[in-house]
Design an enzyme around this catalytic site. Structure first.
Site, short mmCIF file in Angstrom:
data_model
loop_
_atom_site.label_atom_id
_atom_site.label_comp_id
_atom_site.label_asym_id
_atom_site.label_seq_id
_atom_site.Cartn_x
_atom_site.Cartn_y
_atom_site.Cartn_z
N ASP A 103 0.02 5.10 1.05
CA ASP A 103 -0.07 5.98 2.05
C ASP A 103 -0.05 5.47 3.57
OD1 ASP A 103 -0.30 8.09 0.23
OD2 ASP A 103 -2.53 7.74 -0.03
N ASP A 130 0.79 -1.22 -0.08
CA ASP A 130 -0.07 0.03 -0.02
C ASP A 130 1.07 1.32 0.06
OD1 ASP A 130 -2.33 1.64 0.22
OD2 ASP A 130 -1.73 1.85 2.40
#
Length: 175
Positions: free
Chosen positions: A10, A8
């Site tokens: 952020d 991922d």
């Protein structure tokens, strides 16, 4: 078949919801988290393909243009290159939250598409995220899941939990 680290963006690679940045809609708001460059370099050196899989609902909501996202990702790749680290590919969902699209995590489509494109063995790969949708997507895709950071609200149990990406990389290197 190749092994991969699906990351991922952020909260795993860069700061978000911090004192200096709320969301990353421009390159000036992109800051690598401590140890991320070293971690991705360790993954690269260990022979893993490294992919970013990220929900970017700000595009669908009109907070940023898709072209701006590409500029942010170029900055991410430049920042990582300073550590000798590289990302092999990036997948993102530009749709609004709750759009019920096939690509938005917690659905696994971004992971599955990258796996098909790059000949990845999902059973020998990892999904690293900081939130429940990341872990759900990784589980649904058939990867080992790793939760990083200090968010404790997840109802879905990750296979492993670490404080940050560098701790994950040090664990992977020892395996």
């Amino acid at each position: 078949m190749n092994r991969a680290m699906f990351l991922d963006r952020d909260g795993v690679i860069n700061e978000v919801l911090s004192d200096r940045v709320k969301f990353v809609n421009v390159p000036e708001n992109f800051y690598l988290l401590d140890g991320v460059g070293e971690a991705i370099k360790l993954f690269n050196d260990k022979g893993f393909k490294v992919f970013v899989v990220t929900n970017q609902g700000g595009i669908g909501l009109g907070f940023m243009m898709e072209s701006a996202l590409h500029i942010v990702h170029n900055k991410m790749e430049e920042d990582l290159a300073a550590f000798g680290a590289r990302i092999d590919d990036i997948a993102y969902c530009p749709h609004k939250p709750h759009a019920k699209c096939a690509c938005r995590k917690p659905k696994p489509q971004m992971i599955i598409d990258l796996a098909e494109k790059h000949d990845i063995d999902l059973a020998k790969s990892y999904m690293v995220g900081d939130r429940e949708p990341d872990i759900e997507a990784g589980k649904e895709a058939g990867t080992t899941t790793i939760l990083v950071g200090d968010r404790k609200e997840s109802k879905v149990e990750a296979d492993k939990i670490f404080p940050d990406l560098l701790a994950v990389a040090k664990w992977i290197v020892k395996k």
